[in-house]
Scaffold this motif. Structure first.
Motif, PDB file in Angstrom:
ATOM      1  N   GLU A 187       0.859  -1.181   0.000  1.00  9.64           N
ATOM      2  CA  GLU A 187       0.000   0.000   0.000  1.00  9.64           C
ATOM      3  C   GLU A 187       0.894   1.228   0.000  1.00  9.64           C
ATOM      4  O   GLU A 187       2.078   1.145   0.340  1.00  9.64           O
ATOM      5  CB  GLU A 187      -0.925   0.025   1.216  1.00  9.64           C
ATOM      6  N   PRO A 188       0.370   2.391  -0.403  1.00  8.94           N
ATOM      7  CA  PRO A 188       1.181   3.605  -0.384  1.00  8.94           C
ATOM      8  C   PRO A 188       1.728   3.887   1.013  1.00  8.94           C
ATOM      9  O   PRO A 188       1.028   3.702   2.016  1.00  8.94           O
ATOM     10  CB  PRO A 188       0.187   4.684  -0.833  1.00  8.94           C
ATOM     11  N   SER A 189       2.963   4.344   1.077  1.00  7.18           N
ATOM     12  CA  SER A 189       3.598   4.639   2.362  1.00  7.18           C
ATOM     13  C   SER A 189       3.097   5.959   2.926  1.00  7.18           C
ATOM     14  O   SER A 189       2.428   6.749   2.239  1.00  7.18           O
ATOM     15  CB  SER A 189       5.111   4.702   2.188  1.00  7.18           C
ATOM     16  N   ALA A 190       3.454   6.236   4.193  1.00  7.55           N
ATOM     17  CA  ALA A 190       3.073   7.501   4.818  1.00  7.55           C
ATOM     18  C   ALA A 190       3.674   8.673   4.052  1.00  7.55           C
ATOM     19  O   ALA A 190       3.024   9.714   3.872  1.00  7.55           O
ATOM     20  CB  ALA A 190       3.518   7.517   6.275  1.00  7.55           C
ATOM     21  N   GLU A 223       4.415   8.759   0.835  1.00 12.71           N
ATOM     22  CA  GLU A 223       3.685   8.900  -0.426  1.00 12.71           C
ATOM     23  C   GLU A 223       2.335   9.574  -0.205  1.00 12.71           C
ATOM     24  O   GLU A 223       1.911  10.424  -1.001  1.00 12.71           O
ATOM     25  CB  GLU A 223       3.501   7.529  -1.083  1.00 12.71           C
ATOM     26  N   ARG A 224       1.668   9.227   0.891  1.00 14.11           N
ATOM     27  CA  ARG A 224       0.376   9.854   1.179  1.00 14.11           C
ATOM     28  C   ARG A 224       0.546  11.345   1.465  1.00 14.11           C
ATOM     29  O   ARG A 224      -0.301  12.161   1.096  1.00 14.11           O
ATOM     30  CB  ARG A 224      -0.309   9.143   2.347  1.00 14.11           C
ATOM     31  N   THR A 258      -7.378   8.613  -3.566  1.00 17.80           N
ATOM     32  CA  THR A 258      -7.645   7.180  -3.582  1.00 17.80           C
ATOM     33  C   THR A 258      -6.309   6.464  -3.800  1.00 17.80           C
ATOM     34  O   THR A 258      -5.246   7.061  -3.618  1.00 17.80           O
ATOM     35  CB  THR A 258      -8.678   6.831  -4.683  1.00 17.80           C
ATOM     36  N   SER A 259      -6.333   5.213  -4.159  1.00 13.78           N
ATOM     37  CA  SER A 259      -5.088   4.501  -4.479  1.00 13.78           C
ATOM     38  C   SER A 259      -5.367   3.463  -5.554  1.00 13.78           C
ATOM     39  O   SER A 259      -6.447   2.869  -5.593  1.00 13.78           O
ATOM     40  CB  SER A 259      -4.482   3.833  -3.233  1.00 13.78           C
ATOM     41  N   ALA A 260      -4.390   3.287  -6.424  1.00 15.21           N
ATOM     42  CA  ALA A 260      -4.518   2.359  -7.549  1.00 15.21           C
ATOM     43  C   ALA A 260      -3.196   1.657  -7.766  1.00 15.21           C
ATOM     44  O   ALA A 260      -2.138   2.273  -7.681  1.00 15.21           O
ATOM     45  CB  ALA A 260      -4.905   3.127  -8.816  1.00 15.21           C
ATOM     46  N   ASN A 261      -3.240   0.359  -8.019  1.00 12.29           N
ATOM     47  CA  ASN A 261      -2.024  -0.397  -8.323  1.00 12.29           C
ATOM     48  C   ASN A 261      -0.974  -0.233  -7.234  1.00 12.29           C
ATOM     49  O   ASN A 261       0.217  -0.140  -7.488  1.00 12.29           O
ATOM     50  CB  ASN A 261      -1.461   0.033  -9.683  1.00 12.29           C
ATOM     51  N   ARG A 262      -1.419  -0.158  -5.984  1.00  7.50           N
ATOM     52  CA  ARG A 262      -0.545   0.030  -4.821  1.00  7.50           C
ATOM     53  C   ARG A 262       0.211   1.360  -4.894  1.00  7.50           C
ATOM     54  O   ARG A 262       1.283   1.500  -4.321  1.00  7.50           O
ATOM     55  CB  ARG A 262       0.448  -1.123  -4.681  1.00  7.50           C
ATOM     56  N   GLN A 263      -0.357   2.335  -5.580  1.00  4.93           N
ATOM     57  CA  GLN A 263       0.246   3.647  -5.718  1.00  4.93           C
ATOM     58  C   GLN A 263      -0.782   4.708  -5.322  1.00  4.93           C
ATOM     59  O   GLN A 263      -1.983   4.501  -5.489  1.00  4.93           O
ATOM     60  CB  GLN A 263       0.688   3.892  -7.174  1.00  4.93           C
ATOM     61  N   PRO A 264      -0.327   5.859  -4.800  1.00  7.58           N
ATOM     62  CA  PRO A 264      -1.276   6.928  -4.477  1.00  7.58           C
ATOM     63  C   PRO A 264      -1.918   7.465  -5.745  1.00  7.58           C
ATOM     64  O   PRO A 264      -1.281   7.534  -6.803  1.00  7.58           O
ATOM     65  CB  PRO A 264      -0.396   7.986  -3.792  1.00  7.58           C
TER      66      PRO A 264
END
Length: 303
Positions: A175-178, A180-181, A246-252
């Protein structure tokens, strides 16, 4: 085996077909065809492999049939821009029972493997993602074991030559990291305020933006900012912006909406999926608004 047994594997088969096809919507069609073929061929299942493996074999061959009807694409300096059928995958639809690592689902990986010959792509996915032995892959694809090994070697070489250099450092992320968020939050805020100075700081100098299904792409911070500027500010500005993270493909990711002068609602414009390195945006893949409903997000926002 009955229909209910096959349905247990629908979600993970959808992810598998998505890897093979790069298209969320085509993967849905492929899974449905897989279920139809499994029902029709139920009496041919002999139990020599697990029922799950048998379904994966059917699904892989369904995908190969679909790929056969596509126009060949050629790798360039912007692989993402050369795959017009590429679509994002909503993270909340990934099977909870599978630890889907980013390296096996992120857009850069999907774009590059779309350029592999179909059977080479199938071998790479089945060997390196599913972890199947070469003998089982050979049986599923009706290839010899030496041919499977050769195809895998060539596929891996293509990945090494075309994927981001530091990809292996975030391979285990699910999942996106802190960080990245936080970058996504700053990106959203700056976009809504048309803060070009902050947007410039968020982009890497060598950042790239691609826009499937078009072949448009922009390389470098300056080129991206030049494209954004008339949209966000000045007399040509589109209007008031609103965004939903949101998030897609394990990316923000972020869904973008705009309310033009005189309108009472915000209309969906596009969906941006970000690749972030060292706190800066390295790549933006921008998808058309038609992809937004699959994320459970509205096409219009009313104030």
């Amino acid at each position: 085996m009955n229909v209910e047994e096959a349905e247990r594997y629908r979600r993970e088969l959808h992810v598998h077909c998505y890897r093979m096809l790069g298209s969320y919507s085509e993967a849905e069609d492929a899974v449905q065809e897989t279920m139809v073929r499994a029902w029709r061929k139920a009496d041919t299942y002999e139990g020599r492999s697990t029922y799950r493996a048998w379904l994966y074999k059917i699904a892989t061959n369904v995908c190969l049939d679909l790929i056969a009807g596509r126009k060949e694409v050629v790798l360039s300096e912007a692989p993402l821009s050369d795959v017009p059928w590429l679509e994002p995958y909503p993270d909340d639809q990934l099977p909870e029972e599978l630890a889907v690592a980013r390296e096996t689902i992120e857009l850069a990986f999907l774009a590059v493997i779309q350029h592999l010959p179909p059977r080479q792509r199938a071998v790479l996915v089945m060997r390196d993602v599913l972890g199947w032995p070469a003998t089982e892959v050979a049986e599923a694809l009706e290839m010899s074991v030496p041919s499977v090994k050769s195809a895998l070697q060539r596929g891996r070489a293509t990945l090494r030559a075309n994927l981001p250099e530091r990809r292996s450092e975030w391979a285990k992320a699910t999942e996106p990291s802190a960080e990245e968020r936080e970058v996504l939050k700053r990106f959203v805020d700056a976009s809504m305020r048309a803060d070009m100075a902050t947007l410039a700081k968020l982009l890497r100098e060598d950042a790239m933006q691609c826009m499937p299904p078009t072949h448009d792409f922009y390389i470098g911070r300056a080129a991206i900012l030049d494209m954004w500027r008339p949209v966000l500010e000045g007399q040509q500005a589109w209007g008031e912006w609103r965004t939903l993270a949101t998030s897609a493909n394990r990316q923000p990711a972020v869904a973008n909406y705009v309310r033009k002068p005189g309108e009472d609602h915000f209309s969906a414009v596009n969906l941006d999926v970000l690749r972030i390195e060292d706190g800066r945006i390295a790549e933006i893949t921008t998808f058309p608004p038609e992809r937004i409903p699959s994320f459970g997000l509205p096409e219009k926002i009313f104030d």
